[in-house]
Enzyme design. Structure first.
Site, short mmCIF file in Angstrom:
data_model
loop_
_atom_site.label_atom_id
_atom_site.label_comp_id
_atom_site.label_asym_id
_atom_site.label_seq_id
_atom_site.Cartn_x
_atom_site.Cartn_y
_atom_site.Cartn_z
N CYS A 115 0.83 -1.20 0.00
CA CYS A 115 0.00 0.00 0.00
C CYS A 115 0.87 1.26 0.00
CB CYS A 115 -0.98 -0.04 1.16
SG CYS A 115 -2.31 1.15 0.96
N HIS A 163 -3.73 -5.10 0.56
CA HIS A 163 -3.20 -5.52 1.87
C HIS A 163 -3.18 -7.04 2.01
CE1 HIS A 163 -2.87 -1.62 3.89
NE2 HIS A 163 -3.83 -1.25 3.07
N GLU A 208 -1.87 -8.66 4.33
CA GLU A 208 -1.83 -9.07 5.73
C GLU A 208 -3.21 -9.25 6.35
OE1 GLU A 208 -1.15 -6.21 4.43
OE2 GLU A 208 -1.38 -4.49 5.77
N SER A 242 -0.15 -11.87 38.65
CA SER A 242 -1.48 -11.27 38.78
C SER A 242 -2.56 -12.30 38.48
CB SER A 242 -1.61 -10.11 37.78
OG SER A 242 -1.66 -10.63 36.47
N GLY A 243 -2.16 -13.45 37.95
CA GLY A 243 -3.18 -14.41 37.53
C GLY A 243 -3.51 -14.25 36.06
N GLY A 244 -3.07 -13.13 35.45
CA GLY A 244 -3.28 -12.91 34.03
C GLY A 244 -2.34 -13.78 33.20
N VAL A 245 -2.59 -13.81 31.89
CA VAL A 245 -1.84 -14.70 31.00
C VAL A 245 -0.35 -14.32 30.95
CG1 VAL A 245 -1.59 -15.50 28.62
CG2 VAL A 245 -3.86 -15.14 29.57
N ASP A 246 -0.07 -13.03 30.76
CA ASP A 246 1.32 -12.64 30.52
C ASP A 246 2.22 -12.92 31.73
OD1 ASP A 246 0.28 -11.82 28.14
OD2 ASP A 246 0.30 -9.68 28.62
N SER A 247 1.75 -12.50 32.92
CA SER A 247 2.61 -12.72 34.08
C SER A 247 2.70 -14.21 34.39
CB SER A 247 2.15 -11.92 35.30
OG SER A 247 0.94 -12.40 35.81
N SER A 248 1.65 -14.97 34.11
CA SER A 248 1.69 -16.42 34.38
C SER A 248 2.68 -17.12 33.47
CB SER A 248 0.31 -17.05 34.19
OG SER A 248 -0.60 -16.51 35.12
#
Ligand code: XMP
Length: 548
Positions: A85, A180, A182, A234-240
């Site tokens: 583009c 595009h 993508e 924190s129990g969230g995905v990233d920190s786990s």
């Protein structure tokens, strides 16, 4: 070391999608702003691992004023370049072609015809016309267009509205498309990007999450040595996932601090402990700070004030625990590192960053500023991963899929889902109502087709997976009802479920009436204190996803 593709970001909203598609082809790539210097480009390519460059599109709204150029050195590295583009237009202009301002925007599906049997499109097509030419269904979104090919280029694709929809100089391996590839609307988009990165650039397809664990583990060990690390779970995905990965690398040198602020979902604290302590045998300190948080929140109704208090108290509790840990000798020498679950989208600098500012690091709502205050070094092992990859990594590390593919949950937790003042009584009611809603979503089979759900890669089998985020909101108002022979005067909750691909905009989900009926019936019958359930039918914008 991984071979790599460089994506120069001209500010398109879908630049990250280019990177995700390249990563899906198991090729490592990075996104950098388009205004990096020639020197930066030469340094980046110096180790010989750079195999190709992709020039992204530009943000639609700044189209007319977009004047950014690619560093000229990109075209002098002797490696393939793909312009998309705006990337095609700047390539045309910089190499001696012509671009003209369009008076109308071409936006939406288009069919284009392939020309010249270029390596990029050879054998890739959706249909063939009567003359035997390949046809492709693509997604267009542009105003300006290339009207004259630069010297050395030939026509690669066209249609009536866009006579130069693609161009190529195959001797230099420069390719460009006006559409595009993508976005998923371009049916053969992934095939084209794979052809570019694997075929034309010849990049090794060695970016595989299962293999990545060994590499990441080595890197963490080399970085940390025999020092100790603390991490706010924190129990969230990233920190786990960060915790599981670091634990895999350094075992007991990692101590996780799990702060329960009293605003978590039903049984969430126990689940986190079970997963990390019972299954992974990680060291986790669980801090029940609910009284402290709720105490500070008493009487506070203003949403931003509530968020600030929760963020501030989190830092206080975390600091106190880190200090205790040091004093108790549980940690032999005291931690030297603070680990965070920062992921790649938090790190990517957006296009056209004129200021050349340092890469922005997410100031996590929980631990912002903590490394400096605690005098700790920062360990961020997920910095180069997209969310999809973090999830794949989590599963590969043995975390349960239903935890890893959970909907996002805001840092301030139920604090922003209890409108106005936060009270324990409200949080307890909300937790139980929300657990019923989520349980029913997980049990409800989903028969629909495509979705913009939180995990577009997996065909959703349940309504939980078919929506991006769902939760319950507590409204501190009472309404009249009737139950058995008696009158009730109880609280109201609102159910919220949205579909979105980026959380910047979102549609409310068209959940089946039968499902809503089951949920409301169960909440009103099982949660004494709530006698009315409503469904939020507001999209973002103008409403936000959370209510506060
Ligand atoms: P809004 O309400 O802004 O939400 O439409 C967009 C997404 O962000 C999440 N969210 C947060 N996440 N800390 C977080 O970690 C926060 O303070 C926060 N506030 C909103 C929200 O759940 C949604 O996914």
């Amino acid at each position: 070391m991984h071979q790599k593709i460089l994506i120069l970001d001209f500010g398109s909203q879908v630049t990250q999608l280019i990177a995700r598609r390249v990563r899906e082809a198991h090729v490592f790539c990075e996104v950098h702003p388009c205004d990096v210097s020639d020197e930066w480009i030469r340094n980046y390519a110096a180790d010989g691992q750079l195999k190709g460059v992709i020039l992204s599109g530009s943000h639609a709204s700044v189209y007319e004023e977009a004047t950014d150029k690619a560093p000229q050195s990109v075209f002098e590295l002797g490696i393939p370049v793909l312009g998309i583009c705006y990337g095609m237009q700047t390539m045309a202009q910089q190499l001696g072609g012509k671009v003209e301002a369009g008076h109308t925007r071409e936006f939406g599906f288009a069919q284009i015809r392939a020309h010249g049997h270029t390596e990029l499109l050879n054998g890739i097509q959706d249909a063939v016309n009567d003359d035997g030419h390949g046809l492709l269904d693509v997604w267009m979104s542009h105003g300006d267009k290339v009207t004259e090919l630069p010297p050395g280029f030939t026509l690669m694709a066209s249609n009536a509205a866009c006579p130069i929809a693609g161009m190529a100089d195959e001797s230099r391996k420069f390719y460009a498309v006006q559409f595009h590839p993508e976005v998923t609307h371009t049916v053969q988009g992934q095939a084209m990007l794979e052809r570019f990165v694997l075929g034309i650039c010849g990049t090794r397809a060695d970016w595989i999450m299962g293999d990545y664990i060994a590499e990441a583990v080595e890197r963490i060990r080399a970085q940390v040595g025999d020092e100790e690390v603390i991490l706010g779970l924190s129990g969230g995905v990233d920190s786990s996932v960060a915790a599981a990965l670091i634990h895999r690398a350094i075992g007991d040198q990692l101590t996780c601090v799990f702060v329960d602020h009293g605003l978590l979902r039903l049984n969430e604290g126990d689940m986190v402990m079970e997963m990390f302590v019972d299954k992974l045998h990680a060291k986790v300190i669980r801090v029940d700070a609910s009284a402290q948080f709720l105490g500070h929140l008493a009487g506070v109704t203003e949403p931003e004030a509530k968020r600030k208090i929760i963020g501030r108290e989190f830092v206080e509790v975390f600091k106190a625990e880190a200090a205790k840990l040091k004093a108790s000798g549980a940690s032999k020498k005291g931690a030297k590192w603070l680990a965070q679950g920062t992921i790649y989208p938090d790190v990517i600098e957006s296009g056209g960053a004129k200021s050349k500012k340092a890469v922005t690091i997410k100031s996590h709502h929980n631990v912002g500023g903590l490394p400096e205050q605690l005098g700790l070094k920062l360990l961020e092992p997920l910095r180069e991963l997209f969310k999809d990859e973090v999830r794949e990594l989590g599963v590969a590390l043995g975390l349960p899929a239903n935890m890893v593919y959970r909907h996002p949950f805001p840092g301030p937790g139920l604090g922003v889902r209890i409108l106005g003042e936060v009270k324990k009584e409200y949080a307890d009611l909300l937790r139980r109502a929300d657990a019923i809603f989520i349980e029913e979503l997980r049990n409800a089979p989903y028969a629909g087709g495509n979705t913009l759900g939180s995990n577009p890669r997996l065909a959703p089998k349940t309504w939980y997976d078919a929506v991006s985020q769902a939760f319950t909101v507590f409204l501190p108002v009472k309404s009249v009802g009737v139950m058995g022979d008696g009158r009730t005067y109880d609280y109201v909750v609102a159910l919220r479920a949205v579909q979105t691909s980026d959380f910047m905009t979102a549609d409310w989900a068209e959940l089946p009436y039968s499902l809503l009926k089951t949920v409301s019936g169960r909440i009103i019958n099982e949660v004494r204190g709530i006698n009315r359930v409503t469904y939020d039918v507001s999209s973002k914008p103008p409403a936000t996803i959370e209510w506060e």
